[in-house]
Scaffold this motif. Sequence first.
Motif, mmCIF file in Angstrom:
data_model
loop_
_atom_site.group_PDB
_atom_site.id
_atom_site.type_symbol
_atom_site.label_atom_id
_atom_site.label_comp_id
_atom_site.label_asym_id
_atom_site.label_seq_id
_atom_site.Cartn_x
_atom_site.Cartn_y
_atom_site.Cartn_z
ATOM 1 N N ALA A 1 49.286 38.194 36.219
ATOM 2 C CA ALA A 1 48.719 39.202 35.323
ATOM 3 C C ALA A 1 49.082 38.936 33.874
ATOM 4 C CB ALA A 1 49.186 40.599 35.737
ATOM 5 N N SER A 2 49.733 37.801 33.606
ATOM 6 C CA SER A 2 50.010 37.440 32.214
ATOM 7 C C SER A 2 50.300 35.952 32.100
ATOM 8 C CB SER A 2 51.205 38.227 31.663
ATOM 9 O OG SER A 2 52.426 37.643 32.065
ATOM 10 N N PRO A 3 49.963 35.324 30.973
ATOM 11 C CA PRO A 3 50.279 33.915 30.749
ATOM 12 C C PRO A 3 51.788 33.660 30.735
ATOM 13 C CG PRO A 3 48.552 34.633 29.254
ATOM 14 C CD PRO A 3 49.105 35.870 29.907
ATOM 15 N N LYS A 4 52.562 34.619 30.293
ATOM 16 C CA LYS A 4 54.014 34.448 30.215
ATOM 17 C C LYS A 4 54.615 34.150 31.583
ATOM 18 C CE LYS A 4 58.297 36.809 28.874
ATOM 19 N NZ LYS A 4 58.873 38.053 28.290
ATOM 20 N N ASN A 5 54.225 34.916 32.573
ATOM 21 C CA ASN A 5 54.754 34.687 33.908
ATOM 22 C C ASN A 5 54.214 33.409 34.525
ATOM 23 O OD1 ASN A 5 54.612 38.097 33.888
ATOM 24 N ND2 ASN A 5 56.520 37.127 34.504
ATOM 25 N N MET A 6 52.982 33.057 34.186
ATOM 26 C CA MET A 6 52.440 31.792 34.643
ATOM 27 C C MET A 6 53.232 30.633 34.038
ATOM 28 S SD MET A 6 50.223 30.082 36.432
ATOM 29 C CE MET A 6 48.893 31.202 36.906
ATOM 30 N N ALA A 7 53.550 30.724 32.755
ATOM 31 C CA ALA A 7 54.269 29.662 32.062
ATOM 32 C C ALA A 7 55.671 29.467 32.621
ATOM 33 C CB ALA A 7 54.338 29.963 30.568
ATOM 34 N N ALA A 8 56.192 30.491 33.262
ATOM 35 C CA ALA A 8 57.542 30.406 33.828
ATOM 36 C C ALA A 8 57.589 29.582 35.101
ATOM 37 C CB ALA A 8 58.076 31.811 34.095
ATOM 38 N N VAL A 9 56.428 29.268 35.670
ATOM 39 C CA VAL A 9 56.371 28.527 36.928
ATOM 40 C C VAL A 9 56.296 27.027 36.646
ATOM 41 C CG1 VAL A 9 55.013 28.126 39.019
ATOM 42 C CG2 VAL A 9 55.319 30.446 38.158
ATOM 43 N N PRO B 1 45.723 34.432 34.236
ATOM 44 C CA PRO B 1 45.460 33.032 34.577
ATOM 45 C C PRO B 1 45.598 32.781 36.078
ATOM 46 C CG PRO B 1 47.688 33.260 33.741
ATOM 47 C CD PRO B 1 47.093 34.647 33.773
ATOM 48 N N ILE B 2 44.900 31.766 36.563
ATOM 49 C CA ILE B 2 44.978 31.365 37.965
ATOM 50 C C ILE B 2 45.097 29.855 38.023
ATOM 51 C CG2 ILE B 2 42.446 31.212 38.253
ATOM 52 C CD1 ILE B 2 42.855 32.319 41.105
ATOM 53 N N VAL B 3 45.812 29.349 39.033
ATOM 54 C CA VAL B 3 46.044 27.916 39.095
ATOM 55 C C VAL B 3 46.279 27.465 40.529
ATOM 56 C CG1 VAL B 3 48.579 27.945 38.899
ATOM 57 C CG2 VAL B 3 47.283 26.052 37.868
ATOM 58 N N VAL B 4 45.936 26.205 40.787
ATOM 59 C CA VAL B 4 46.349 25.539 42.018
ATOM 60 C C VAL B 4 47.717 24.935 41.718
ATOM 61 C CG1 VAL B 4 45.903 23.660 43.636
ATOM 62 C CG2 VAL B 4 43.996 25.003 42.733
ATOM 63 N N LEU B 5 48.720 25.329 42.445
ATOM 64 C CA LEU B 5 50.060 24.823 42.201
ATOM 65 C C LEU B 5 50.148 23.334 42.546
ATOM 66 C CD1 LEU B 5 51.949 27.885 43.653
ATOM 67 C CD2 LEU B 5 51.853 27.216 41.239
ATOM 68 N N THR B 6 50.917 22.596 41.791
ATOM 69 C CA THR B 6 51.045 21.159 42.031
ATOM 70 C C THR B 6 51.742 20.866 43.360
ATOM 71 O OG1 THR B 6 53.138 21.054 40.793
ATOM 72 C CG2 THR B 6 51.094 20.677 39.558
ATOM 73 N N THR B 7 52.433 21.857 43.892
ATOM 74 C CA THR B 7 53.121 21.696 45.177
ATOM 75 C C THR B 7 52.307 22.255 46.336
ATOM 76 O OG1 THR B 7 54.289 23.771 44.719
ATOM 77 C CG2 THR B 7 55.429 21.720 44.154
ATOM 78 N N ALA B 8 51.048 22.577 46.106
ATOM 79 C CA ALA B 8 50.208 23.166 47.156
ATOM 80 C C ALA B 8 50.162 22.278 48.387
ATOM 81 C CB ALA B 8 48.794 23.399 46.626
ATOM 82 N N LYS B 9 50.368 22.890 49.547
ATOM 83 C CA LYS B 9 50.286 22.145 50.800
ATOM 84 C C LYS B 9 48.840 21.932 51.238
ATOM 85 C CE LYS B 9 54.833 23.451 52.548
ATOM 86 N NZ LYS B 9 55.607 24.050 53.675
ATOM 87 N N ASN B 10 47.935 22.761 50.720
ATOM 88 C CA ASN B 10 46.508 22.627 51.022
ATOM 89 C C ASN B 10 45.736 22.616 49.710
ATOM 90 O OD1 ASN B 10 43.912 22.679 52.006
ATOM 91 N ND2 ASN B 10 44.123 24.557 53.190
ATOM 92 N N PRO B 11 45.851 21.543 48.918
ATOM 93 C CA PRO B 11 45.212 21.524 47.599
ATOM 94 C C PRO B 11 43.694 21.633 47.645
ATOM 95 C CG PRO B 11 46.038 19.346 48.186
ATOM 96 C CD PRO B 11 46.604 20.307 49.180
ATOM 97 N N CYS C 1 52.470 44.668 33.367
ATOM 98 C CA CYS C 1 52.013 46.021 33.017
ATOM 99 C C CYS C 1 53.062 46.750 32.192
ATOM 100 C CB CYS C 1 51.644 46.823 34.264
ATOM 101 S SG CYS C 1 52.998 47.172 35.404
ATOM 102 N N GLY C 2 54.341 46.426 32.386
ATOM 103 C CA GLY C 2 55.402 47.028 31.595
ATOM 104 C C GLY C 2 55.452 46.488 30.185
ATOM 105 N N ALA C 3 55.258 45.173 30.045
ATOM 106 C CA ALA C 3 55.235 44.568 28.722
ATOM 107 C C ALA C 3 54.048 45.100 27.917
ATOM 108 C CB ALA C 3 55.152 43.046 28.850
#
Length: 255
Positions: A93-101, A218-228, A149-151
């Motif tokens: 729900a935010s780019p900040k949390n996505m960037a943390a991954v 944002p949405i993304v396919v994780l680089t560690t996805a087991k089913n890319p 939602c809190g930020a």
Amino acid sequence: MRIRIAATIGLTSLIVLAGCGGGTGPAAAEKSGSVTGPVTVFAAASLTESFTTLGKRFESTHPGVEVTFNFAGSSALATQINEGAPADVFASASPKNMAAVADAGTPATFVRNQLVIAVAKGNPKGITGLSGLTGPGLKVALCAEAVPCGAAARTAIDASGVKVTPVTLEQDVKAALSKVRLGEVDAALVYRTDAKASAAAVDAVEFPESAKAVNDYPIVVLTTAKNPGGARAFVDYVLSADGVRVLTEAGFQAP
């Protein structure tokens, strides 16, 4: 296939954006026979209703796929992924949390969301804006600031110049909304989409400062996805015309 929602562990330009995730379209993937097996999606709690609908539709057109969802606050999901929780797709729900991954790859922004004040049906306290949340004895729920939602709530409140003192800080938007539904608080700052999904139980009060605190998702396919392959197909489906339709009907905005 029946979609399983996992327990929490700890929208045409949009189609172009899907390419940012490095994916091929669902039709191409299906034609190549690569869309099969389980796909695990970690998604912000505010996406629960929309993604559940999209997951069912995705499964119906891809009989070899089973989508499992883990819905929670974006910060909690990011932590879980970084700690090794198995996930193929992350929708924050935010780019900040996505960037943390660390394994986020290149995400695409697919929707935006805006806050409203959720109140009991009929708005018995007569709340018309943020200033109405400062009355004596009035109980307010907010999301914790680590959660998107809190930020967003803190940004909107600061822009208003009023002081809102919450009686509780919740770890995701569904929990904050639940406090209103249960009558434990008089109001909560939640996303417009969540209030719309619960329109039978709560009313939504729009307020101008929410325009200063709109969240990009944002949405993304994780680089560690087991089913890319399955993950890319699911992300492409979210970004497809059908995905856009479901999300906008739920109250999300195009980015």
